[in-house]
Scaffold this motif. Structure first.
Motif, PDB file in Angstrom:
ATOM      1  N   UNK A 275       0.812  -1.199  -0.036  1.00  0.00           N
ATOM      2  CA  UNK A 275      -0.108  -0.115  -0.048  1.00  0.00           C
ATOM      3  C   UNK A 275       0.844   1.172  -0.054  1.00  0.00           C
ATOM      4  N   UNK A 276       1.943   1.094   0.774  1.00  0.00           N
ATOM      5  CA  UNK A 276       2.648   2.388   1.162  1.00  0.00           C
ATOM      6  C   UNK A 276       3.527   2.736  -0.224  1.00  0.00           C
ATOM      7  N   UNK A 277       3.799   1.478  -0.978  1.00  0.00           N
ATOM      8  CA  UNK A 277       4.706   1.547  -1.933  1.00  0.00           C
ATOM      9  C   UNK A 277       3.882   1.756  -3.369  1.00  0.00           C
ATOM     10  N   UNK A 278       2.639   2.120  -3.258  1.00  0.00           N
ATOM     11  CA  UNK A 278       1.839   2.428  -4.519  1.00  0.00           C
ATOM     12  C   UNK A 278       1.840   1.394  -5.422  1.00  0.00           C
ATOM     13  N   UNK A 301      -8.853  -4.411   7.404  1.00  0.00           N
ATOM     14  CA  UNK A 301      -9.426  -3.082   7.451  1.00  0.00           C
ATOM     15  C   UNK A 301      -8.769  -2.239   8.354  1.00  0.00           C
ATOM     16  N   UNK A 302      -8.393  -2.524   9.597  1.00  0.00           N
ATOM     17  CA  UNK A 302      -7.563  -1.825  10.500  1.00  0.00           C
ATOM     18  C   UNK A 302      -6.189  -1.278   9.904  1.00  0.00           C
ATOM     19  N   UNK A 303      -5.387  -2.298   9.390  1.00  0.00           N
ATOM     20  CA  UNK A 303      -4.319  -1.950   8.588  1.00  0.00           C
ATOM     21  C   UNK A 303      -4.491  -0.836   7.508  1.00  0.00           C
ATOM     22  N   UNK A 304      -5.657  -0.845   6.610  1.00  0.00           N
ATOM     23  CA  UNK A 304      -5.885  -0.204   5.639  1.00  0.00           C
ATOM     24  C   UNK A 304      -6.244   1.194   6.099  1.00  0.00           C
ATOM     25  N   UNK A 305      -6.942   1.185   7.233  1.00  0.00           N
ATOM     26  CA  UNK A 305      -7.338   2.301   7.643  1.00  0.00           C
ATOM     27  C   UNK A 305      -6.033   3.233   8.176  1.00  0.00           C
ATOM     28  N   UNK A 306      -5.284   2.546   8.900  1.00  0.00           N
ATOM     29  CA  UNK A 306      -4.036   3.096   9.534  1.00  0.00           C
ATOM     30  C   UNK A 306      -3.079   3.540   8.309  1.00  0.00           C
ATOM     31  N   UNK A 307      -3.271   2.825   7.446  1.00  0.00           N
ATOM     32  CA  UNK A 307      -2.112   3.382   6.197  1.00  0.00           C
ATOM     33  C   UNK A 307      -2.770   4.792   5.637  1.00  0.00           C
ATOM     34  N   UNK A 308      -4.083   4.608   5.634  1.00  0.00           N
ATOM     35  CA  UNK A 308      -4.605   5.794   4.613  1.00  0.00           C
ATOM     36  C   UNK A 308      -4.503   7.187   5.619  1.00  0.00           C
ATOM     37  N   UNK A 309      -3.998   7.102   6.890  1.00  0.00           N
ATOM     38  CA  UNK A 309      -3.616   8.281   7.747  1.00  0.00           C
ATOM     39  C   UNK A 309      -2.000   8.454   7.708  1.00  0.00           C
ATOM     40  N   UNK A 310      -1.456   7.270   7.867  1.00  0.00           N
ATOM     41  CA  UNK A 310       0.062   7.154   8.210  1.00  0.00           C
ATOM     42  C   UNK A 310       0.734   7.464   6.881  1.00  0.00           C
ATOM     43  N   UNK A 311       0.334   7.040   5.633  1.00  0.00           N
ATOM     44  CA  UNK A 311       1.270   6.895   4.630  1.00  0.00           C
ATOM     45  C   UNK A 311       0.435   7.936   3.467  1.00  0.00           C
ATOM     46  N   UNK A 349      -6.122   3.102  -1.932  1.00  0.00           N
ATOM     47  CA  UNK A 349      -5.347   3.561  -1.090  1.00  0.00           C
ATOM     48  C   UNK A 349      -3.783   3.413  -1.778  1.00  0.00           C
ATOM     49  N   UNK A 350      -3.770   1.883  -2.287  1.00  0.00           N
ATOM     50  CA  UNK A 350      -2.484   1.828  -2.808  1.00  0.00           C
ATOM     51  C   UNK A 350      -1.957   2.834  -3.945  1.00  0.00           C
ATOM     52  N   UNK A 352      -3.134   6.001  -4.429  1.00  0.00           N
ATOM     53  CA  UNK A 352      -3.425   7.352  -4.036  1.00  0.00           C
ATOM     54  C   UNK A 352      -1.765   8.041  -3.715  1.00  0.00           C
ATOM     55  N   UNK A 353      -1.701   9.433  -3.910  1.00  0.00           N
ATOM     56  CA  UNK A 353      -0.476   9.959  -3.821  1.00  0.00           C
ATOM     57  C   UNK A 353      -0.292   9.786  -2.139  1.00  0.00           C
ATOM     58  N   UNK A 354       1.139   9.683  -2.020  1.00  0.00           N
ATOM     59  CA  UNK A 354       1.679   9.401  -0.607  1.00  0.00           C
ATOM     60  C   UNK A 354       2.351  10.683  -0.068  1.00  0.00           C
ATOM     61  N   UNK A 355       1.988  10.741   1.390  1.00  0.00           N
ATOM     62  CA  UNK A 355       2.602  11.538   2.203  1.00  0.00           C
ATOM     63  C   UNK A 355       2.587  11.200   3.667  1.00  0.00           C
ATOM     64  N   UNK A 356       3.758  11.132   4.286  1.00  0.00           N
ATOM     65  CA  UNK A 356       3.880  10.742   5.703  1.00  0.00           C
ATOM     66  C   UNK A 356       3.888  12.187   6.757  1.00  0.00           C
ATOM     67  N   UNK A 357       3.323  13.359   5.716  1.00  0.00           N
ATOM     68  CA  UNK A 357       3.654  14.543   6.946  1.00  0.00           C
ATOM     69  C   UNK A 357       2.824  14.525   8.208  1.00  0.00           C
ATOM     70  N   UNK A 358       1.553  14.127   8.061  1.00  0.00           N
ATOM     71  CA  UNK A 358       0.792  13.895   9.255  1.00  0.00           C
ATOM     72  C   UNK A 358       1.430  12.868  10.183  1.00  0.00           C
ATOM     73  N   UNK A 359       1.987  12.118   9.943  1.00  0.00           N
ATOM     74  CA  UNK A 359       2.720  11.055  10.670  1.00  0.00           C
ATOM     75  C   UNK A 359       3.914  11.675  11.333  1.00  0.00           C
TER      76      UNK A 359
END
Length: 448
Positions: A275-278, A301-311, A349-350, A352-359
């Protein structure tokens, strides 16, 4: 193995193997256990002519070893081959059924064998990760003194399941999943091995052998179990073994997956990294691997939701909405339709453009909180619900943003000690590019 001298008492243990496992029949995997390192399948780095196990046998000195790898890769067989070849007395200990009392008795036996027979003793502990810390700690002095040589087998990562002092006294050897080609070779040899079959085997083609090997997923024990079942059915029904009859009997491929073990985390890790690697193709593959293995979709689903915010974060704020909606859709639809919503969200999610700025903003801000402690809230940011607080100046310098053009006025919103800190640094990808440009318009002295 040394023979027991006649001077020993009648109840002295015979050199060889003493197991506290209950006896039983001999299924095909048991009959086909390798008898020498040369018969070990699929572990050339360990059991090959120049492998460490072969060197141990040539030297005749057996150190304490931990065998780590998936089921059916030869760990138990290799342990007994090493002990027998090196001439050690062997005690097999059940990590599930044995307590400290049982181990004390086994230690006394090892000391007796060493003192009276001059023979060293191997403790073989299958599933050693099931020993609690107290049981593992009990073994330490005896391994340290050389009273016993420990051979432990585990499917779990020893770094997490074996206490550090015991781990440091053992060498860890990694057993790998057996390749399809090696499993096919094993099955082919089994068909002509006198240990395996009492009667001539039915006709079975290479395509059927390959299918059985793929179904076994790197597990030789599983492959032989599959072969034994299919041959019994074929003999009883007087049929040729083909992929079709295999499909009739085994309706579903059996995948290696322990929901509480390392493979669980390995697959989740591969899913999140895809997911993180697109890589939508990789992500949906690992998703299917977990679902087909019986994983709870809510774990995914928990991992998917976490990735949506983290990555992804604000690079595409819709990703979090899609992931949360997928959970609601799955719960509403159930199986199997709910899987489509999970797949849709995974692909979104895979891709989508990626940013870990929120994290990163969360991590840096939390670090400042820990470092600087409870800094006081600036007076102008405090409410003044009472006359006393108003007289103390609470809120007097605060500027109400909506009283100014564009709903913004530059003022300090942090403690003075942190006024120069920037926590949120938009990535410049996706929607975050617009956020970055807008923040730069507002906060001209900051560099986003």
């Amino acid at each position: 193995m040394k023979k027991k001298p006649s001077s020993l008492p009648e109840n002295a243990p015979e050199p060889g193997v003493r197991s506290i496992y209950p006896g039983g029949g001999e299924p095909l995997p048991y009959r086909m256990r390798p008898r020498t390192l040369g018969e070990v399948v699929g572990q050339p780095e360990l059991a090959g002519p120049e492998g460490i196990l072969s060197r141990i046998v040539r030297d005749g000195f057996l150190p304490s070893l931990l065998f780590w790898g998936p089921p059916g890769t030869g760990k138990t067989s290799v342990a007994f081959i090493l002990a027998e070849t090196c001439g050690y007395h062997t005690i097999s200990v059940s990590a599930v059924a044995s307590g400290v009392k049982d181990m004390k008795e086994a230690i006394r036996e090892a000391e007796f064998v060493n003192e009276r027979q001059g023979n060293k003793t191997v403790f073989f502990i299958d599933e050693i990760h099931r020993f609690h810390k107290g049981q593992q700690s009990f073994l330490l002095p005896f391994v340290e003194k050389g009273t016993i040589t420990l051979l432990g087998a585990t499917t779990e990562n020893p770094s997490f399941e074996v206490i550090a002092p015991l781990l440091s006294r053992c060498q860890v050897l990694l057993f790998r999943k057996i390749s399809v080609a090696d499993l096919v070779s094993l099955l082919r040899q089994t068909l002509t091995d006198p240990r395996a079959l009492n009667n001539p085997s039915p006709m079975i083609g290479e395509d059927a052998l390959e299918l059985l090997a793929r179904m076994a997923d790197g597990d030789a024990r599983q492959a032989l179990n599959f072969l034994e079942i299919i041959l019994q059915v074929a003999q009883r029904e007087n049929r040729t073994v083909s992929p079709d009859i295999i499909g009739e009997i085994f309706h579903k491929n059996t995948l290696l997956y322990d929901k509480s073990g390392e493979e669980h985390y390995n697959l989740l890790s591969a899913y999140h990294k895809s997911l993180r690697g697109s890589d939508p193709d990789g992500a949906v593959y690992w998703m299917c691997r977990m679902l087909e293995s019986g994983e709870d979709p809510h774990v995914i689903l928990r991992r998917l939701i976490a990735c949506a915010s983290e990555d992804i974060g604000n690079a595409d704020p819709r990703a979090l909405q899609v992931a949360v909606a997928a959970r609601e859709a799955y719960d509403f639809l159930g199986e199997p339709e709910g899987r489509l919503s999970l797949a849709q969200a995974t692909l979104y999610v895979a891709s989508a453009p990626k940013s870990n700025a929120s994290y990163r903003a969360l991590q840096v801000a939390a670090s400042d909180v820990r470092i600087h402690g409870a800094l006081p809230v600036p007076v102008h940011l405090r409410n003044a619900p009472t006359r006393l607080l108003a007289e103390l100046g609470y809120g007097q310098e605060y500027k109400y943003a909506h009283d100014f053009p564009e709903g913004f006025i530059e003022q300090d919103y942090r403690p003075p000690e942190l006024s120069a800190r920037l926590y949120y640094r938009p990535s410049g990808r996706g929607y975050e590019k617009m956020i970055s440009q807008w923040l730069q318009v507002l906060w001209k002295k900051r560099k986003y």
